[in-house]
Write a protein that holds these residues in place. Structure first.
Motif, PDB file in Angstrom:
ATOM      1  N   LEU A 159     -11.142   1.900  -9.572  1.00  0.00           N
ATOM      2  CA  LEU A 159      -9.683   1.807  -9.660  1.00  0.00           C
ATOM      3  C   LEU A 159      -9.242   1.158 -10.965  1.00  0.00           C
ATOM      4  O   LEU A 159      -8.260   1.574 -11.582  1.00  0.00           O
ATOM      5  N   ARG A 160      -9.959   0.109 -11.385  1.00  0.00           N
ATOM      6  CA  ARG A 160      -9.586  -0.571 -12.639  1.00  0.00           C
ATOM      7  C   ARG A 160      -9.688   0.372 -13.831  1.00  0.00           C
ATOM      8  O   ARG A 160      -8.850   0.335 -14.740  1.00  0.00           O
ATOM      9  N   GLU A 161     -10.730   1.195 -13.839  1.00  0.00           N
ATOM     10  CA  GLU A 161     -10.884   2.136 -14.948  1.00  0.00           C
ATOM     11  C   GLU A 161      -9.751   3.155 -14.973  1.00  0.00           C
ATOM     12  O   GLU A 161      -9.186   3.453 -16.031  1.00  0.00           O
ATOM     13  N   LEU A 166      -4.385   4.701 -17.471  1.00  0.00           N
ATOM     14  CA  LEU A 166      -2.970   5.041 -17.276  1.00  0.00           C
ATOM     15  C   LEU A 166      -2.056   4.024 -17.939  1.00  0.00           C
ATOM     16  O   LEU A 166      -0.981   4.375 -18.440  1.00  0.00           O
ATOM     17  N   ILE A 167      -2.461   2.768 -17.932  1.00  0.00           N
ATOM     18  CA  ILE A 167      -1.634   1.713 -18.528  1.00  0.00           C
ATOM     19  C   ILE A 167      -1.409   1.978 -20.011  1.00  0.00           C
ATOM     20  O   ILE A 167      -0.316   1.723 -20.548  1.00  0.00           O
ATOM     21  N   ALA A 411      -1.884   3.464   0.034  1.00  0.00           N
ATOM     22  CA  ALA A 411      -1.560   3.201  -1.374  1.00  0.00           C
ATOM     23  C   ALA A 411      -1.983   4.366  -2.260  1.00  0.00           C
ATOM     24  O   ALA A 411      -1.272   4.738  -3.209  1.00  0.00           O
ATOM     25  N   LEU A 412      -3.124   4.958  -1.973  1.00  0.00           N
ATOM     26  CA  LEU A 412      -3.579   6.122  -2.747  1.00  0.00           C
ATOM     27  C   LEU A 412      -2.647   7.308  -2.538  1.00  0.00           C
ATOM     28  O   LEU A 412      -2.377   8.071  -3.480  1.00  0.00           O
ATOM     29  N   GLU A 413      -2.139   7.489  -1.310  1.00  0.00           N
ATOM     30  CA  GLU A 413      -1.181   8.558  -1.054  1.00  0.00           C
ATOM     31  C   GLU A 413       0.088   8.357  -1.882  1.00  0.00           C
ATOM     32  O   GLU A 413       0.639   9.310  -2.457  1.00  0.00           O
ATOM     33  N   THR A 414       0.558   7.108  -1.943  1.00  0.00           N
ATOM     34  CA  THR A 414       1.749   6.802  -2.747  1.00  0.00           C
ATOM     35  C   THR A 414       1.488   7.080  -4.219  1.00  0.00           C
ATOM     36  O   THR A 414       2.320   7.691  -4.915  1.00  0.00           O
ATOM     37  N   ALA A 444       1.701   0.704  -9.814  1.00  0.00           N
ATOM     38  CA  ALA A 444       1.932  -0.365  -8.837  1.00  0.00           C
ATOM     39  C   ALA A 444       1.162  -0.084  -7.553  1.00  0.00           C
ATOM     40  O   ALA A 444       0.569  -0.995  -6.963  1.00  0.00           O
ATOM     41  N   ALA A 445       1.139   1.179  -7.109  1.00  0.00           N
ATOM     42  CA  ALA A 445       0.419   1.523  -5.882  1.00  0.00           C
ATOM     43  C   ALA A 445      -1.076   1.267  -6.040  1.00  0.00           C
ATOM     44  O   ALA A 445      -1.728   0.718  -5.148  1.00  0.00           O
ATOM     45  N   LEU A 446      -1.635   1.650  -7.193  1.00  0.00           N
ATOM     46  CA  LEU A 446      -3.063   1.396  -7.434  1.00  0.00           C
ATOM     47  C   LEU A 446      -3.337  -0.101  -7.544  1.00  0.00           C
ATOM     48  O   LEU A 446      -4.366  -0.597  -7.078  1.00  0.00           O
ATOM     49  N   GLY A 447      -2.399  -0.831  -8.150  1.00  0.00           N
ATOM     50  CA  GLY A 447      -2.568  -2.276  -8.302  1.00  0.00           C
ATOM     51  C   GLY A 447      -2.514  -3.023  -6.991  1.00  0.00           C
ATOM     52  O   GLY A 447      -3.130  -4.077  -6.840  1.00  0.00           O
ATOM     53  N   GLU A 448      -1.782  -2.479  -6.007  1.00  0.00           N
ATOM     54  CA  GLU A 448      -1.708  -3.128  -4.695  1.00  0.00           C
ATOM     55  C   GLU A 448      -3.057  -3.136  -3.986  1.00  0.00           C
ATOM     56  O   GLU A 448      -3.341  -4.029  -3.198  1.00  0.00           O
ATOM     57  N   ILE A 449      -3.892  -2.148  -4.260  1.00  0.00           N
ATOM     58  CA  ILE A 449      -5.187  -2.063  -3.580  1.00  0.00           C
ATOM     59  C   ILE A 449      -6.070  -3.236  -3.971  1.00  0.00           C
ATOM     60  O   ILE A 449      -6.691  -3.880  -3.114  1.00  0.00           O
TER      61      ILE A 449
END
Length: 470
Positions: A159-161, A166-167, A411-414, A444-449
Motif C-alpha cells: 500500500l505504501r508503494e 500516487l502522491i 477502504a479499497l472499494e472507496t 485518503a482511503a488508502l491511508g486509512e488502511i
C-alpha cells in the motif's frame, strides 16, 4: 507520548501454571523495582530476566516468587519501558499482584491499549496492529500464515508503494492549481493514465483476494442437507471422526442443527447437520426443523446435498438441488451415499446420466460417492471440498498479499471508486481541480488502511475489539 503507566494480565484469565502481567510506560521499571526484591532492576540492561520476589511495601507480605522480563524503550513492543512479570497462575495471586501495582500508581489498561500505544509510538502501522488481533485469533495454518505476513508488513508495504507513487502525481496536480491562471501542466496526463491503470489493477486484485481472505480468516460453513435417512448425521460423524450426532434408522431423528469444525489442509470448515427435507413432516417439531434447514442453507457458504444412491435418480437429485438453491449463488456438491449397496457399473451409469442433465446448478456441481457408515470415499470428498473453495491464489498464500479485514476491503472499494473517477476525468478532459479532488479521496482511503490518516473514533472502534492485555 504517554505519561501514565498501564498494567494488565496478558495471559488468559483462569487458574494455570503461569500468568504474565505486563506493565508499559515511563514508570514501569520504577514501579516494579519498588516492590521487587532485586534492587539492581533500575540499572539493569533491557532484554534481561530477573528472578526474585514481589513484596507489598505496606504490609511486608511476600506475594509470590516471580521472573521479571525487562524491555527498555524503544526496543519493546510499545516502544516504551515494558516489564513482563511471570508469576504463578492462581487467580488469587494475579488479583493481588494487579492490586499491588494499582496501589503503586499504575492504572488498568484499556482493551487493546498496549497495541494502540505501539501504533501511536510508531512501532507498527494500523494494518499491522490489526494483524496482531488476527494472529491471536488464528486457528488454522493458513489464517496464521496470512496474519503473520500482514504483521510483518507485507500488505502495508504494498500500500505504501502504491500511495507513494500516487502522491507524486497528486503533488504535481496541486502545483498546477497554484498556477491556475497561467494554464500550465506539471503532471503528465499520459504518465498519470499509465500509473492509474497499474494502481487500479493492483487494487482490484486486492479486492478479489478478500473473498479468499474471508474464507481463510473465518472458515467456511458447509451445510449438509438432504432427505431423511440419507446419512447426514453419519457423514458428519465420519468427517469429524467422532460420534457427534445421533444416528438412527428412524426418519426425522435430527430435528435441529448439529455443527462442529475441522481443519482440512489449513482451511477451517464448519459442518452443519440439518433436519431431513420432506414434503410431509411427521409432526410440528420436525416441520420447524425442515424450515430451519432451508433457512440455514440460505446462510451457508457451501451446500453438501447428500442423497441415498438406492432411492434417488439423477433427475430427482438435480431437481431437489435446484429447488433448495433457487435464487442463491451457492456452490453445491452432490454427494451420493451408500456406495456399499451399489455396484461399480451402477455408479458409472448414475454419473453419466447426472452429467448429461442440462441443469446448470447441479450438472456443474462436483459429484462425489461415499459410504459414510464405512468411511469410504471421505478422502475424495475432502479433496473436492478443498477444490471448491481454495482457488489458485491459495497455493501462494505464503508470499501473496491477501485482504482478510472488512475495514480494509471497504477502504479499497472507496479508493477504487475514486481512482475510476480520476480515470474518467482524464478521458473526458476534466479540469485539474476535480482530478485533484478525486485523487485526494483515493489517497485518503488508502491511508486509512495503514493509519496514515485516522480518527480517534476509528482507533477506538479497532482497539476496543482487542483483549485487555494486548
Amino acid at each position: 507520548m504517554f505519561s501514565d503507566t498501564i498494567v494488565a494480565l496478558s495471559t488468559p484469565p483462569g487458574a494455570g501454571a503461569l500468568a504474565v502481567i505486563r506493565l508499559s510506560g515511563a514508570a514501569a521499571i520504577a514501579l516494579t523495582a519498588s516492590v521487587f526484591s532485586k534492587k539492581s532492576l533500575p540499572t539493569a540492561a533491557g532484554h534481561t530476566l530477573h528472578y526474585g520476589t514481589l513484596r507489598d511495601p505496606n504490609s511486608g507480605e511476600i506475594l509470590d516468587e516471580v521472573v521479571v522480563a525487562l524491555y527498555r524503550n524503544p526496543r519493546s513492543f510499545t516502544r516504551e519501558d515494558v516489564v513482563e512479570i511471570s508469576c504463578h497462575g492462581s487467580d488469587y495471586v494475579v488479583r493481588q499482584v494487579l492490586a499491588l501495582f494499582l496501589r503503586q500508581g499504575a492504572r488498568l489498561a484499556e482493551a487493546g491499549e498496549f497495541t494502540k500505544r505501539a501504533f501511536l509510538n510508531g512501532a507498527m502501522d494500523l494494518a499491522q496492529a490489526e494483524a496482531v488481533a488476527d494472529l491471536i485469533a488464528s486457528d488454522s495454518a493458513l489464517s496464521h500464515r496470512v496474519a503473520l505476513n500482514q504483521l510483518r508488513g507485507g500488505f502495508s508495504q504494498e500500500l505504501r508503494e502504491l500511495r507513494g507513487r500516487l502522491i507524486k502525481f497528486a503533488a504535481l496536480l496541486e502545483l498546477e492549481l497554484d498556477f491556475g491562471e497561467e494554464d500550465v501542466e506539471f503532471a503528465d496526463r499520459t504518465g498519470l493514465a499509465h500509473l492509474l491503470a497499474e494502481v487500479r489493477r493492483v487494487v482490484a486484485a486486492l479486492l478479489r483476494s478478500f473473498e479468499l481472505g474471508n474464507v481463510i480468516k473465518n472458515g467456511i460453513t458447509a451445510v449438509i442437507a438432504g432427505r431423511p435417512n440419507a446419512g447426514k448425521s453419519t457423514l458428519l460423524n465420519a468427517l469429524l471422526r467422532e460420534e457427534r450426532a445421533i444416528v438412527s434408522a428412524i426418519p426425522g431423528t435430527t430435528r435441529d442443527f448439529i455443527e462442529d469444525e475441522i481443519s482440512l489442509d489449513g482451511l477451517r470448515f464448519r459442518f452443519v447437520d440439518t433436519a431431513g427435507l420432506r414434503d410431509n413432516p411427521a409432526d410440528e417439531v420436525e416441520a420447524i426443523g425442515v424450515s430451519r434447514t432451508r433457512q440455514r442453507v440460505r446462510q451457508a457458504a457451501l451446500l453438501l446435498y447428500l442423497f441415498d444412491l438406492s432411492e434417488m435418480t439423477p433427475a430427482e437429485v438435480q431437481r431437489e438441488i435446484q429447488e433448495l438453491t433457487e435464487g442463491l449463488d451457492l456452490p453445491v456438491m452432490a454427494v451420493g451415499n451408500k456406495t456399499d449397496l451399489s455396484t461399480t457399473e451402477a455408479l458409472a451409469a448414475f454419473e453419466t446420466t447426472f452429467r448429461a442433465e442440462h441443469s446448470l446448478t447441479a450438472s456443474s456441481a462436483p459429484l462425489v460417492f461415499v459410504a459414510a457408515n464405512q468411511q469410504i470415499g471421505l478422502d475424495a470428498l475432502q479433496t473436492a471440498l478443498l477444490a471448491q473453495v481454495r482457488g489458485s491464489a491459495l497455493e501462494n498464500t505464503a508470499s501473496a498479499t491477501i485482504v482478510t479485514n472488512v475495514r480494509h476491503a471497504r477502504a479499497l472499494e472507496t479508493a477504487a471508486a475514486h481512482l475510476a473517477a480520476v480515470q474518467a476525468g482524464l478521458d473526458t478532459g476534466l479540469g485539474t481541480e476535480l482530478l485533484a479532488a478525486d485523487l485526494r479521496h483515493a489517497l485518503a482511503a488508502l491511508g486509512e488502511i495503514t493509519g496514515e490518516i485516522s480518527s480517534e473514533d476509528l482507533l477506538t472502534s479497532i482497539f476496543t475489539q482487542f483483549c485487555i492485555g494486548k
